[in-house]
Design a protein around this motif. Sequence first.
Motif, short mmCIF file in Angstrom:
data_model
loop_
_atom_site.label_atom_id
_atom_site.label_comp_id
_atom_site.label_asym_id
_atom_site.label_seq_id
_atom_site.Cartn_x
_atom_site.Cartn_y
_atom_site.Cartn_z
N GLY A 1 -7.90 0.53 -13.84
CA GLY A 1 -7.06 -0.56 -14.33
C GLY A 1 -5.84 -0.77 -13.45
O GLY A 1 -5.48 -1.90 -13.13
N GLY A 2 -5.23 0.35 -13.04
CA GLY A 2 -4.03 0.26 -12.20
C GLY A 2 -4.32 -0.42 -10.88
O GLY A 2 -3.53 -1.24 -10.39
N ALA A 3 -5.47 -0.11 -10.30
CA ALA A 3 -5.82 -0.69 -9.00
C ALA A 3 -6.02 -2.19 -9.13
O ALA A 3 -5.50 -2.98 -8.33
N MET A 4 -6.74 -2.61 -10.17
CA MET A 4 -6.97 -4.04 -10.37
C MET A 4 -5.65 -4.76 -10.61
O MET A 4 -5.37 -5.80 -10.00
N PHE A 5 -4.82 -4.16 -11.47
CA PHE A 5 -3.51 -4.75 -11.76
C PHE A 5 -2.70 -4.86 -10.46
O PHE A 5 -2.10 -5.91 -10.18
N SER A 6 -2.71 -3.81 -9.65
CA SER A 6 -1.92 -3.81 -8.42
C SER A 6 -2.40 -4.91 -7.48
O SER A 6 -1.60 -5.65 -6.91
N VAL A 7 -3.71 -5.00 -7.30
CA VAL A 7 -4.24 -5.99 -6.37
C VAL A 7 -3.85 -7.39 -6.82
O VAL A 7 -3.46 -8.24 -6.02
N ILE A 8 -3.92 -7.62 -8.13
CA ILE A 8 -3.55 -8.94 -8.65
C ILE A 8 -2.08 -9.22 -8.39
O ILE A 8 -1.70 -10.28 -7.87
N MET A 9 -1.23 -8.24 -8.74
CA MET A 9 0.21 -8.49 -8.63
C MET A 9 0.62 -8.68 -7.17
O MET A 9 1.46 -9.52 -6.85
N VAL A 10 0.05 -7.88 -6.28
CA VAL A 10 0.41 -8.01 -4.86
C VAL A 10 0.09 -9.43 -4.38
O VAL A 10 0.87 -10.06 -3.67
N GLY B 1 0.82 -1.20 0.00
CA GLY B 1 0.00 0.00 0.00
C GLY B 1 0.86 1.26 0.00
O GLY B 1 0.59 2.21 -0.73
N PHE B 2 1.91 1.24 0.79
CA PHE B 2 2.85 2.38 0.80
C PHE B 2 3.60 2.46 -0.52
O PHE B 2 3.74 3.53 -1.11
N LEU B 3 4.09 1.31 -0.97
CA LEU B 3 4.93 1.31 -2.16
C LEU B 3 4.17 1.79 -3.39
O LEU B 3 4.74 2.35 -4.31
N LEU B 4 2.85 1.55 -3.41
CA LEU B 4 2.07 1.87 -4.60
C LEU B 4 1.48 3.28 -4.57
O LEU B 4 0.77 3.67 -5.49
N GLN B 5 1.75 4.04 -3.49
CA GLN B 5 1.31 5.43 -3.47
C GLN B 5 1.92 6.17 -4.67
O GLN B 5 2.92 5.73 -5.22
N LYS B 6 1.31 7.30 -4.99
CA LYS B 6 1.81 8.04 -6.15
C LYS B 6 3.27 8.41 -5.97
O LYS B 6 4.08 8.33 -6.89
N ASN B 7 3.63 8.82 -4.75
CA ASN B 7 5.04 9.15 -4.49
C ASN B 7 5.72 8.04 -3.71
O ASN B 7 6.63 8.27 -2.94
N LEU C 1 -5.88 -2.44 0.57
CA LEU C 1 -5.31 -1.64 -0.52
C LEU C 1 -6.28 -0.65 -1.14
O LEU C 1 -5.94 0.51 -1.35
N THR C 2 -7.48 -1.08 -1.47
CA THR C 2 -8.34 -0.21 -2.29
C THR C 2 -9.74 0.00 -1.71
O THR C 2 -10.46 0.86 -2.19
N GLN C 3 -10.12 -0.77 -0.73
CA GLN C 3 -11.50 -0.73 -0.23
C GLN C 3 -12.52 -0.78 -1.37
O GLN C 3 -13.55 -0.12 -1.34
N GLY C 4 -12.16 -1.55 -2.38
CA GLY C 4 -13.10 -1.75 -3.47
C GLY C 4 -13.04 -0.68 -4.56
O GLY C 4 -13.66 -0.82 -5.60
N GLY C 5 -12.27 0.37 -4.34
CA GLY C 5 -12.23 1.48 -5.29
C GLY C 5 -11.06 1.36 -6.24
O GLY C 5 -10.36 0.35 -6.23
N PRO C 6 -10.79 2.35 -7.05
CA PRO C 6 -11.63 3.54 -7.23
C PRO C 6 -12.93 3.19 -7.95
O PRO C 6 -12.94 2.25 -8.74
N GLY C 7 -13.97 3.98 -7.68
CA GLY C 7 -15.28 3.59 -8.15
C GLY C 7 -15.62 2.27 -7.50
O GLY C 7 -15.46 2.11 -6.30
N THR C 8 -16.05 1.31 -8.31
CA THR C 8 -16.25 -0.03 -7.77
C THR C 8 -15.35 -1.01 -8.51
O THR C 8 -15.62 -2.20 -8.58
N SER C 9 -14.23 -0.48 -9.04
CA SER C 9 -13.42 -1.30 -9.96
C SER C 9 -12.80 -2.51 -9.29
O SER C 9 -12.51 -3.49 -9.96
N THR C 10 -12.53 -2.47 -7.99
CA THR C 10 -11.98 -3.66 -7.35
C THR C 10 -12.92 -4.25 -6.32
O THR C 10 -12.52 -4.98 -5.44
N THR C 11 -14.20 -3.89 -6.42
CA THR C 11 -15.19 -4.49 -5.52
C THR C 11 -15.53 -5.87 -6.04
O THR C 11 -16.41 -6.03 -6.87
N VAL C 12 -14.81 -6.88 -5.54
CA VAL C 12 -15.11 -8.25 -5.97
C VAL C 12 -16.23 -8.78 -5.09
O VAL C 12 -16.61 -8.17 -4.09
N LEU C 13 -16.77 -9.93 -5.48
CA LEU C 13 -17.97 -10.46 -4.83
C LEU C 13 -17.80 -10.59 -3.31
O LEU C 13 -18.68 -10.20 -2.55
#
Lengths: 316, 273, 419
Positions: free
Chosen positions: A176-185, A148-154, A257-269
């Motif tokens: 897309g970035g959030a989904m990719f990040s969650v998968i890779m982590v 979560g820290f490593l993936l911050q913008k800075n 990491l994302t609490q399901g966001g941004p939007g609902t892009s990583t809100t899995v079932l």
Amino acid sequence: MTVRTPARTAVTGRTSAPRKAGRFWTARRRDHLVGYLFVAPQLIGSVIFVLVPLGMVVWYSLNEWNVLAGTFDFVGADNYRRLAEDPKLPSVLTASALFSAGLVAVNLTLALLLAVLLNQRLRGTAVFRTLFFSPVVVSLVAWTIVWGFLLQKNGGINGLLSVVGVTGPNWLRTGGGAMFSVIMVQVFKNVGLNMVLFLAALQDVPASVYEAARIDGAGAWRRFRSITVPLISPTLLLTSIITVVGSLQVFAQIAVLTQGGPGTSTTVLVYYLYQQAFQFHQFGYGSALAVLLFAIVLVLTLLQWRLRRRWVFHEA
Amino acid sequence: MRRKTVLYGLLCVLCVPFVFPTWWMVTSSLKPVGQIFASPPSLFPSGIDAGAYRQVFTLQPFARQYVNSLYIAAVVTIGTMAVSSLAGYAFARIRFRGANALFFVILVGLLIPSEVTIVPLFQMFHRWGLINTHWPLILVPIFGAPSVLATFIMRQFFLVLPKELEEAAQVDGLGRLATFWRIALPLARPALGAVAIFTFLQSWNLYLEPIVYLSSPERFTLPQALTQYVDAYGGPMWNVQLAAASLTAVPVIIVFVIAQRQFIEGLAHTGLK
Amino acid sequence: MKITRLLSLGLAILLGLAACGGGGSGKDKGEVSLRMTIWTNNADHLKLFNGIADEYRRTHPNVASIRFDPLPVETYSTALTTQIAGGNPPDLAWILENTAPDFVASHALLPLDDKLKKYPGYQYGDLAAGPTRLWRQDGSLYAYPFSTSPFGVFVNTDLLKKAGQKPPAAGWTWDQAIASASAVHQRTGKAGLVVRDFDYKAWDNLATVWGGWGAEAWSEDGKTCGFTKPQMVQAMTFLHKAIFDQKAMPGPGTSPDFFAGDAAMTITQISRAALLKGAKFHWDLVPLPAGPNGAYNVIGQGGLGVLKNGKHADAAADFLAFFTDPANSAKLAQYFPPPRTSLLTADALAKSNPLLKPDQLQKVVLDGIANGRVKPNHTGEAEIAQTVRAALDPLWRPGADVPKVMASVCGSVQPLLAK
């Protein structure tokens, strides 16, 4: 399992047993009893903690429970009607499918790649094996917090990228970035497990088969495709089943990491289920979602099991 | 030679995402808060500031939470080994009526993500007055769905284990239980090891269940405690959070590195290959 | 043989540990032990609370213990409701303003009026009407608003000076605020203005911005979405420009901390002044800048209530009365502005807030409480908050279409509001 007549059992009963079995407690019956006793803890546990709750989920999904007001009312199929009409559900299912497909594809590919690399006759592979495996033993939440820290913008990832002159995206804030990040982590955390299983399978492939193929003039890729993959296909199947089922259970990573966001892009079932039941306290609707989740897992597992016949070269 | 260089290079590059986070976590926990987001990230702390480590223990009963996680994982591991080796042995070795049907019933647990049954389980434990106790975190993994995989592993192992020793023992007059306890179980050491590792890690990583069942800080487990180092009226506590994360991760990593051979080879024995 | 011995030893430990692992619930026999869930973990706050609790126990020997259970504020309401659902409700609980309607409407809380009116020396009439409004239904008071904390702007005057900017004063405007913030970022590389705790998730904190445009999240009766109203669209357009064009506010994915000196200004509640103890920079506290709609104030509230289903509801209510009587209210006032008229004077507050000057207290705290709007709150808050957060996310990137995003916010939240 078919023997029934006590007379026959008595004849075949072990005469060398020091304690003679009574007329009723024949060796066969005693064995049955021992069998039941041995499986009893697991069986009773399965009934209490798996089957009964499964039935209860179905029952709850037909009710609505208001925690603060303390009411519990039967609402029939309301929650399922809501399920069918829920405008968020399509995006939740899409996110789940994307996550699972991405995770399984990346995880299995990377695990296989690492296993093949480590299976080369190289010095120091044990060290690399340890390094690749080490995240498996790091607590999941600790691992996720660090990412979560490593993936911050800075954060550290973009810092590393900037060293090579690349401007990294805002990983967790774009869909897309959030989904990719969650998968890779998740992949980096657990790919070591599959890698080890593949490595064990690879080491069981006899070297002579490769030799023969090499003499026949098969290139490295050809050897991999026509020998390695078929020979380790049982492992591939089992790991893929476990990875698919596991991918549908991912919760901590999303929550941290994302609490399901941004939007609902990583809100899995699973995360949506948690939100509905434990954040919005709509336990009835949450239960309907749980029933849906169970149905999905059941169908996927049966499908994979079916595919096995076509897919797997031989049974282990 | 060129091939070797390429291979080593590839391995080193691939290593980065596996090693860097852990390295960064430990070093950053020693940095002052302001330096954590320095760009480019510094690989070493400029000076060691162990203040965060002190705060880890003052802000939460962290030692107590550590003990909680450890003892729960230990109890779950031992319990699962007992339950799954008994059941796995019975399903592999003892022919009793309905064995296949019962095995199928148990296998259902393999298909159920724990999230599916969390609501009714929560209510069940609520009815039994066990919310905010460690019982749900102990009983469900030992007897419920999570131990089914362990039973499966044990059964697979016993299926391929040669029977001769056990048969000889039975001819010598040893009962089923004694045969299991004195002959079969010692032979099953590799599989038991794999089950132990799997189970321990699973319990150690549990997150949804603790946050659902537990509500007082002195009963929290580590994963749950890690996410609580934020405070409404305090400044950000990134370094404290990282210090706590390091404290949970580093000891396990050390144990792992020391025993990595047994660890990895144990896992390879799960019979899943 | 080793492994069998190990296993049997393990089993013994298992049984032993399991036997003592679960204990702990419902131990009190006749003696009362009280538990209050709170969302602060600040050592000074806890010391104060424990001091009051100890004093209470000296005169009430039947109360064996009073425990303050800190839960993180981000997940506070979820955790509290889960405790209630699990049949383990605390005896007393802090309640955030955004969930006040849920708690008040569900009758999960004990009405307090009788207890407080009868309590010796309580001076019930001293409670101001404004701050208690949110916590009443049908004339009954369901929670005591122990903290009515206005939002103000903390300013790092050193940083502003370094960027050649004038320090703000009462009567300043949003345009000036953003211009200074933008200049600070340009000249020093530090962040300009931070809406604290917003972090592109907790959007209800943005009420401290859009209030200047007279915008609101939903109508007074809570039935109609307000995000598509022209005032809101203007406010959000202004905010979007400030973030992405003028770089006056840090973008998503970065987290500069004002109190560590990383930002020139921050909008937050005055209770955070405690963090400035020993600050390494000069600072000031000013009211929120005026918007096109003029000056405005926003307050956040915390209520203290007694859970009706707690084991000792009556004893808990008695302790609540003691905890908030005139003497203890004065002590609490150094962190939490009380709802008592007698304490809401600059002089009274100055006594307990050594860090703040009477002038700052008057302009930010007293004026804020007098005419502040409470941050958005609604029944079914958790779901509404999540829905709005998700719908607002597309706004937080360069070039977003503000009216379109606002329309989608209303599209997804209106059905929930109408419920």
